[in-house]
Enzyme design. Structure first.
Site, short mmCIF file in Angstrom:
data_model
loop_
_atom_site.label_atom_id
_atom_site.label_comp_id
_atom_site.label_asym_id
_atom_site.label_seq_id
_atom_site.Cartn_x
_atom_site.Cartn_y
_atom_site.Cartn_z
N GLY A 133 0.82 -1.22 0.00
CA GLY A 133 0.00 0.00 0.00
C GLY A 133 0.85 1.26 0.00
O GLY A 133 1.75 1.42 0.83
N GLY A 187 -0.58 4.35 0.19
CA GLY A 187 -1.43 5.45 0.68
C GLY A 187 -0.67 6.20 1.76
O GLY A 187 0.56 6.16 1.82
N GLY A 194 -0.34 5.66 5.04
CA GLY A 194 0.42 4.82 5.96
C GLY A 194 1.68 4.29 5.29
O GLY A 194 2.80 4.45 5.79
N VAL A 236 -1.63 -7.38 -4.20
CA VAL A 236 -1.28 -8.46 -3.28
C VAL A 236 -2.54 -9.29 -3.02
O VAL A 236 -3.55 -8.77 -2.55
CB VAL A 236 -0.72 -7.89 -1.96
CG1 VAL A 236 -0.53 -8.99 -0.93
CG2 VAL A 236 0.59 -7.17 -2.23
N GLU A 258 -19.25 16.89 2.65
CA GLU A 258 -18.50 17.57 1.58
C GLU A 258 -19.20 17.40 0.23
O GLU A 258 -19.32 18.36 -0.53
CB GLU A 258 -17.09 16.97 1.48
CG GLU A 258 -16.16 17.41 2.58
CD GLU A 258 -14.90 16.53 2.71
OE1 GLU A 258 -14.07 16.84 3.56
OE2 GLU A 258 -14.76 15.54 1.96
N ALA A 299 -6.31 10.43 7.90
CA ALA A 299 -4.97 10.49 7.31
C ALA A 299 -3.89 10.69 8.36
O ALA A 299 -2.82 10.07 8.29
CB ALA A 299 -4.94 11.61 6.28
#
Ligand SMILES: Cc1cc2nc3c(=O)[nH]c(=O)nc-3n(C[C@H](O)[C@H](O)[C@H](O)COP(=O)(O)OP(=O)(O)OC[C@H]3O[C@@H](n4cnc5c(N)ncnc54)[C@H](O)[C@@H]3O)c2cc1C
Length: 437
Positions: free
Chosen positions: A16, A18, A20, A84, A175, A320
């Site tokens: 990943g 992103g 993290g 994966v 939003e 985040a």
């Protein structure tokens, strides 16, 4: 061509790219170990601005950057685009469709998808927003709805086309509701001849008694008021019974609509369940105090896939800043282990939360001070701009926001579909990595 030399240095695999995964990779950059970062897409996506892609404010390239470009100066990091499918914890390998990647340390930061609470067939009628294809599909549906309303002679269909329903009153739902309302009330008003886009109905539904339930009650009330000032019809404590091609069924009403947006639930990546350790109701892996899993100190789970409740008794939120701090901590924890040391338990530093509602409208909770309105909105713009990855994107987004602020224009109002060949291929494709993202 560069030739790979077998290395005896510790091998780290990160799944990943992103928030993290990227922050873990940055913490390990140019250290004495070999890192392989695998992501099913080639880009790091700034999800907090994805709703602006879905509502034609920004283009996909404004909110994403190729991962290999971001990590280009980290000589010890190899970036691989691949999905994966399996993690073999005994053999210490990560398996993609093409090959196996052995590891000494593994970081899994595969994030989450939407959850339809067992009603997966709703997705076709009410897509959610997690990645660029999702955002482009929502943008297509939203813009298309105005085109249908303009062309049809059927009054019922026109009304349904001009009705937009958002399910879920969390930050993404709020939003989206605000942005669609602005699109209808400001951006599109002069572009159509047969319809008055201002008459579009934007309905925000939530089963909970208030919107933005992670914020305090006064900020939730403020958010609802700000939405109503933008003519968003906020309906809380409304349970959705079903959704279909014609609309949304509530307990006491059927809302006819052609555009339904799902912003109601999250399910962690299925990779977590494969590890054979405890997961919570959302499928998040229950991690230890150093973010590893019980019995496997070499495997770290971070970001939206981790359930970490050691600090407050409740799992940390899927935001985040949690993923970024977990990523940095994990990188440091791996380096400490290699050096024969142990880090203190992970501790999340919570600087506060913000949610935007629309032009001049937002709510902010910095613990010592809470407020809504114009200054919260300015704060939101600033924070999102500085955390956006890539100077080019920061400059580009800044100028687009300034332009949109003064003109109300939205530059990315294009409708297009994925490529579909006019003659379908005779043979199925050769199996390869799933590159769809
Ligand atoms: C629309 C939206 C708005 C948001 N707004 C905010 C906000 O305003 N503020 C805030 O703090 N947070 C916000 N969030 C939440 C925040 O974006 C997430 O908490 C954060 O992205 C989690 O980081 P992560 O690294 O765990 O997962 P992600 O950032 O989701 O990254 C996961 C990565 O793993 C890859 N991946 C997944 N499965 C596989 C696989 N099998 N093989 C290979 N790669 C795989 C994905 O392609 C992806 O790149 C928002 C989220 C969304 C969806």
């Amino acid at each position: 061509m560069k030739t790979a030399i077998a290395s005896s240095r510790p091998k780290v695999v990160i799944v990943g790219g992103g928030f993290g995964g990227l922050y873990a990779a940055k913490a390990l950059a140019n250290q004495a170990l070999d890192v392989t970062l695998i992501d099913r897409t080639n880009h790091h996506l700034f999800q907090p601005l994805l709703y602006q892609v879905a509502t034609a404010g920004l283009s996909p390239g404004d909110v994403a950057q190729p991962i290999r470009h971001i990590l280009r100066s980290a000589q010890n990091i190899k970036v691989i685009m691949g999905t994966v499918g399996k993690i073999d914890v005994e053999a210490r390998t990560v398996i993609t469709h093409i090959r196996e990647h052995p590891y000494d340390y593994l970081v899994v930061a595969a994030g989450a998808r939407h959850s339809y609470f067992g009603n997966d067939d709703w997705e076709a009628f009410a897509p959610g927003l997690k990645n660029i294809p999702d955002a482009l599909e929502l943008r297509r549906r939203i813009l298309n709805a105005f085109e249908i309303a303009e062309t049809t002679t059927d009054e019922e269909l026109r009304k349904a086309a001009l009705t937009f329903v958002i399910i879920g009153g969390g930050p993404t739902g709020v939003e989206m509701a605000g942005a669609i309302s602005e699109l209808a009330r400001r951006t599109l008003v002069d572009d159509f001849r047969e319809i008055r886009t201002k008459q579009a109905k934007v309905i925000l539904l939530d089963a909970a008694p208030r919107v933005l339930p992670v914020f305090t009650e006064d900020l939730s009330r403020s958010a609802q008021k700000q939405l109503e000032q933008m003519d968003v019809d906020v309906r809380v404590a409304k349970k959705v019974l079903t959704v279909n091609a014609d609309g949304v069924q509530l307990e006491d009403e059927f809302i006819k609509t052609r555009t339904i947006i799902w912003a109601a639930g999250n399910a962690a990546s299925p990779l977590g369940k494969q590890l054979g350790v405890e997961t919570d109701r959302q499928g998040r892996v229950v991690v230890t105090q150093d973010l590893s899993i019980p019995g496997h100190p070499e495997i770290f789970i971070i970001g939206d896939l981790a359930s970490y409740s050691h600090q407050t008794g409740k799992p940390l939120a899927g935001v985040a800043s949690v993923a970024m701090q977990m990523g940095t901590y994990t990188g440091k924890a791996i380096l400490a282990r290699i050096g024969g040391n142990q880090l203190a338990p992970f501790k999340y530093l919570d600087r506060g939360s913000m949610a935007t509602i629309g032009r001049h409208r937002a709510v902010a909770d910095f613990h010592i001070i809470r407020f809504g309105g114009f200054f919260a909105w300015l704060g939101w713009l600033w924070v999102h701009l500085i955390f956006l990855v890539g100077l080019r994107n920061q400059i580009q987004v800044f100028f687009q926001w300034v332009w949109a602020y003064f003109t109300y224009a939205r530059g990315a109002r294009l409708i297009y579909r994925n490529f579909q060949p006019s003659v379908p291929p005779k043979k199925p494709r050769i199996p390869s990595e799933d590159l769809t993202g």
